[in-house]
Write a protein that holds these residues in place. Sequence first.
Motif, mmCIF file in Angstrom:
data_model
loop_
_atom_site.group_PDB
_atom_site.id
_atom_site.type_symbol
_atom_site.label_atom_id
_atom_site.label_comp_id
_atom_site.label_asym_id
_atom_site.label_seq_id
_atom_site.Cartn_x
_atom_site.Cartn_y
_atom_site.Cartn_z
ATOM 1 N N LEU A 102 0.904 -1.184 -0.100
ATOM 2 C CA LEU A 102 -0.107 0.128 0.236
ATOM 3 C C LEU A 102 1.056 1.408 -0.086
ATOM 4 O O LEU A 102 0.655 2.091 -0.712
ATOM 5 C CB LEU A 102 -0.818 -0.144 1.132
ATOM 6 C CG LEU A 102 -1.664 -0.688 1.063
ATOM 7 C CD1 LEU A 102 -2.575 -1.165 1.927
ATOM 8 C CD2 LEU A 102 -2.741 -0.658 0.042
ATOM 9 N N ALA B 137 -8.203 -3.141 0.661
ATOM 10 C CA ALA B 137 -7.543 -3.259 1.295
ATOM 11 C C ALA B 137 -8.410 -4.133 2.192
ATOM 12 O O ALA B 137 -8.765 -4.068 3.136
ATOM 13 C CB ALA B 137 -6.055 -3.072 1.672
ATOM 14 N N GLN C 240 -9.677 0.918 3.405
ATOM 15 C CA GLN C 240 -8.767 -0.313 3.811
ATOM 16 C C GLN C 240 -10.180 -0.674 5.177
ATOM 17 O O GLN C 240 -11.319 -0.064 5.391
ATOM 18 C CB GLN C 240 -8.301 0.130 5.313
ATOM 19 C CG GLN C 240 -7.166 1.085 4.002
ATOM 20 C CD GLN C 240 -5.635 0.776 5.040
ATOM 21 O OE1 GLN C 240 -5.696 0.961 5.751
ATOM 22 N NE2 GLN C 240 -4.828 2.450 4.869
ATOM 23 N N TRP D 262 -10.814 -3.150 7.909
ATOM 24 C CA TRP D 262 -10.440 -3.802 9.428
ATOM 25 C C TRP D 262 -11.951 -4.805 9.718
ATOM 26 O O TRP D 262 -12.323 -4.403 10.166
ATOM 27 C CB TRP D 262 -9.940 -2.906 9.946
ATOM 28 C CG TRP D 262 -8.790 -1.971 9.563
ATOM 29 C CD1 TRP D 262 -8.847 -0.968 8.435
ATOM 30 C CD2 TRP D 262 -7.378 -2.929 9.788
ATOM 31 N NE1 TRP D 262 -7.257 -0.699 8.598
ATOM 32 C CE2 TRP D 262 -6.163 -1.588 8.950
ATOM 33 C CE3 TRP D 262 -6.827 -3.924 10.121
ATOM 34 C CZ2 TRP D 262 -4.724 -1.701 8.821
ATOM 35 C CZ3 TRP D 262 -5.181 -3.791 10.542
ATOM 36 C CH2 TRP D 262 -4.617 -2.636 9.042
#
Length: 168
Positions: A27, A38, A59, A61
């Motif tokens: 990244l 991601a 992103q 998570w």
Amino acid sequence: MKLKCYYADDYLLAADMSAIPLVAASLEAMPEHAEGDAYFEILDRQDQQYIRAPKGIRQHWMVVTPQETPGDRIVEAILKRPWAQGTVQTCIAGERGMIKQLRAYISVERETLTADSYISGYWKVGLVEDEHQKMKRAEADDASPKRRFSILRDYMKTRTISAIWFGR
């Protein structure tokens, strides 16, 4: 960092806790205009970290519980994700079960070129490191160019004989 050149229209990256450094390095090396997703599986919200990435990279998570199979949340998210038009480059690493599913999806279903994908199993549930490395070496031997050539040669012989014998 396994991606050496960045030229894609879309990027797909994924990592469990074992592979976050790999994806983070990728990244951070991407061009500022890069776009994509991601995905990270972590065990606790405190495991989330700041990774410098292009603004166009989202992103995700995901905190997983010990009862969940490692990688399942990543696989589910990637399978739901719309596949972009144009060239897609991937950098995915983590538990072997996740990798097997995603390798089949990305290389077979989505027909992504091998040169555009880095997909690697870093570990396997139930195996210690030495056992996992031994298994990976055995699989690599089976997938060696010499082995692939012999499989292709045998296939072509069968197809040629079949074509001659059955008029196809």
